[in-house]
Design an enzyme around this catalytic site. Sequence first.
Site, PDB file in Angstrom:
ATOM      1  N   LYS A  76     -10.176   0.693  -1.729  1.00  0.00           N
ATOM      2  CA  LYS A  76     -10.181   0.610  -0.410  1.00  0.00           C
ATOM      3  C   LYS A  76     -11.655   0.810   0.264  1.00  0.00           C
ATOM      4  O   LYS A  76     -11.978   2.120  -0.056  1.00  0.00           O
ATOM      5  CB  LYS A  76      -9.081   1.439   0.424  1.00  0.00           C
ATOM      6  N   GLU A 103       0.873  -1.292  -0.038  1.00  0.00           N
ATOM      7  CA  GLU A 103       0.021   0.057   0.074  1.00  0.00           C
ATOM      8  C   GLU A 103       0.963   1.209  -0.013  1.00  0.00           C
ATOM      9  O   GLU A 103       1.875   1.331   0.911  1.00  0.00           O
ATOM     10  CB  GLU A 103      -0.863   0.087   1.192  1.00  0.00           C
ATOM     11  N   CYS A 144      -5.179  -3.496   3.226  1.00  0.00           N
ATOM     12  CA  CYS A 144      -4.622  -3.230   4.527  1.00  0.00           C
ATOM     13  C   CYS A 144      -5.868  -3.387   5.600  1.00  0.00           C
ATOM     14  O   CYS A 144      -6.288  -4.435   5.885  1.00  0.00           O
ATOM     15  CB  CYS A 144      -4.226  -1.615   4.623  1.00  0.00           C
TER      16      CYS A 144
END
Length: 510
Positions: free
Chosen positions: A341, A266, A375
């Site tokens: 995300k 990321e 993440c």
Amino acid sequence: MEDYKIENIELKFLSVDDFEELKSATLEAYSGVMDSYWKKHHIETLTSIFPEGQVVIKIDGKLAGCALSLIVDYDEIDDEHTYADIIEGEGFKNHNPDGDVIYGIDVFIKPEFRGLRLGRRLYDYRKELCENLNLKGIVFGGRMPNYHKYKDLYSPKEYIQKVKLKEIHDPVLNFQTSNDFHPVRVLKNYLQGDTASGEYAVLMEWDNIYYTKPVKKAKQEKTIVRLGLIQWQMRPYKNLEDLMQQVEYFVDSVSAYRCDFALFPEFFNAPLMAEYNHLHEPQAIRELAKHTKPILEQLKQLAISYNINIISGSMPEVVDDILYNVGYLCRRDGSFERYEKIHVTPDEAKVWGMQKGNKLKTFQTDAGKIGILICYDSEFPELSRLLADEGMDILFVPFLTDTQNGYSRVRLCAQARAIENECYVAIAGSVGNLPNVNNMDIQYAQSAVFTPCDFSFPSNGIKAEATTNTEMILVADVDLSLLRELHTFGAVKNLKDRRKDFYNVIRVQQ
């Protein structure tokens, strides 16, 4: 090819319809070295007797290269054979479907497409074909195009030794040895008219270490998938070109191990924000977002050139003046897809003004169906469960964590995702520090590949893990067939045993 942007690359079986384009490409590729090209009836015969052995590479629909081959009985090949002996007869009489080796009779890349490692792609296809057909290996007569420069100084045997010791450069022999082929013997009068090689050739051979006698296996779907994880060092870069040079270095590294995927972390491009450190954080990251499109274009080209599927980790992107955390899957055939995300962290929202994404899906690749969660998203089990319901085999998690406790949240949740969804999970993060970039001070990471916990897998669910806080690559093989067995014969069956009569996870329609 420097100014040409490739949109699509395909490896296809050769068709008789390709003849005219193949003829033109052959004449360009050999530049008069060979005074003939394959006639149409040759192509008709080859595609009839051994269609899997005849393939072409097409770039944006244009024929860029070709590989032709036969199956022969190795014991029937005379030690002093010539090229004409192998292709003898209008019907390629030496082709034997019950033979034990593939004999390469032609391979070339058009000059305008050289430098894209397309030759290696053709060689890799032959190797996979050889393994799938359970043949002993691959052989062919390799030219020595620079031998004419040294024929008065060295015998062919001495010349080959000099090339092997890197004292002489021979583009063909160097390429073949770099692709795991080894010389067996010198062939005299091999190809009539090949004055550059003095009509000599080297019988080159590649051994199939998976060959089993006498069983022949039918071609199967790819089950062993090799993952290449990049544990990226955060360091200052002068500009985008400097950063992409490091990106290509890592892509080259994992590609050299024939990885199917390269996973970046990321915000791997965060070092470029140093140039904007005088701005407020929300402005600085929007400046960084201007690099996302050019990075994507270069990653697409690298995926094609190095024959590997690249998962770009994540980068900031502005769409309709809204800032998102996004990434791209760049397939090796030239296609690409975008992911977002879904859950931004409180820090991303507060400091940068990052907004939540709304796109979640699995991606079909030539090495299984995959999912990608950035993440923090890995800490929400509902997302990966939705992906598992779509048939996900491997979950990739690019992450960025600054402290060990933040890393532990990602790692432990990733391990849980592997168990509860009966899939593989690969995580890759960044290490080091960026003292000249606000809100990106330090990083903590240990990239890893996790598995379900059952008898066919490591008992602790850890397939492989990198050294903590060290720049490196992690290469690991995962077997998709073990997942199929687990779904049916596992000691526990997390997917099948869900109480859908009591609870369920559903996607809210947008």
